[in-house]
Design an enzyme around this catalytic site. Structure first.
Site, PDB file in Angstrom:
ATOM      1  N   GLY A   9       0.871  -1.120  -0.011  1.00  0.00           N
ATOM      2  CA  GLY A   9      -0.059   0.027   0.126  1.00  0.00           C
ATOM      3  C   GLY A   9       1.029   1.166   0.088  1.00  0.00           C
ATOM      4  N   CYS A  10       0.417   2.311   0.622  1.00  0.00           N
ATOM      5  CA  CYS A  10       1.100   3.520   0.553  1.00  0.00           C
ATOM      6  C   CYS A  10       2.396   3.318   1.314  1.00  0.00           C
ATOM      7  CB  CYS A  10       0.284   4.641   1.198  1.00  0.00           C
ATOM      8  SG  CYS A  10       1.214   6.141   1.704  1.00  0.00           S
TER       9      CYS A  10
END
Length: 157
Positions: A9-10
């Site tokens: 993810g981020c």
């Protein structure tokens, strides 16, 4: 020293989480395994470059093993969701384990197999050799250290 690149993810949260682990000696965020050389953040976010937001990790294997590191990684992602972690959606937010050393592949496959026992849905986390890694822009490096109140999909407390 050993190296691995993890996408979960981020990349801000993955880097901050990993940087707190004893035995991790270096982290940097960037863009992994896409088709465009040296892409910008905006290009990666457009979804056309094929890169994953990822965290390069250098670690001391005498302090933390790859198996232990992967167990920590599994604990901060949902490996059954494709192209999404937390509120972030897009191919750049897919989960991946990119290895630099072919000898690590058996440990990674075994770890993924063990983790699958915790889920009914199949794990979709990619396991691939690292083809390319481009460091992200400086403002992304150590972002949550510089911006402690910044967005993060991972619970860091």
């Amino acid at each position: 020293m050993k190296e691995i690149v993890l996408a979960g993810g981020c990349f801000w949260g993955v880097e901050e989480y990993m940087s707190r682990i004893e035995g991790i000696v270096e982290t940097k965020v960037g863009y992994a395994n896409g088709i465009k050389e040296n892409p910008s953040y905006e290009e990666v976010c457009s979804g056309v470059t094929g890169h994953a937001e990822a965290c390069y990790i250098k670690y001391d294997e005498s302090i933390i093993s790859l198996e232990e590191l992967l167990n920590k990684f599994w604990s901060i992602i949902d490996p059954t969701v494709l192209n999404k972690q937390g509120n972030d959606r897009g191919t750049q937010y897919r989960t991946c384990i990119f290895y630099l050393d072919e000898k690590d592949l058996n440990v990674i496959i075994k770890s993924k197999y063990q983790e699958q026992k915790n889920y009914r849905k199949p794990i979709v986390t990619e396991v691939e050799p690292l083809k390319c890694f481009y460091e992200a822009e400086e403002y992304h490096q150590k972002y949550l250290k510089k911006n402690p109140g910044g967005y993060c999909h991972i619970h860091l407390d």
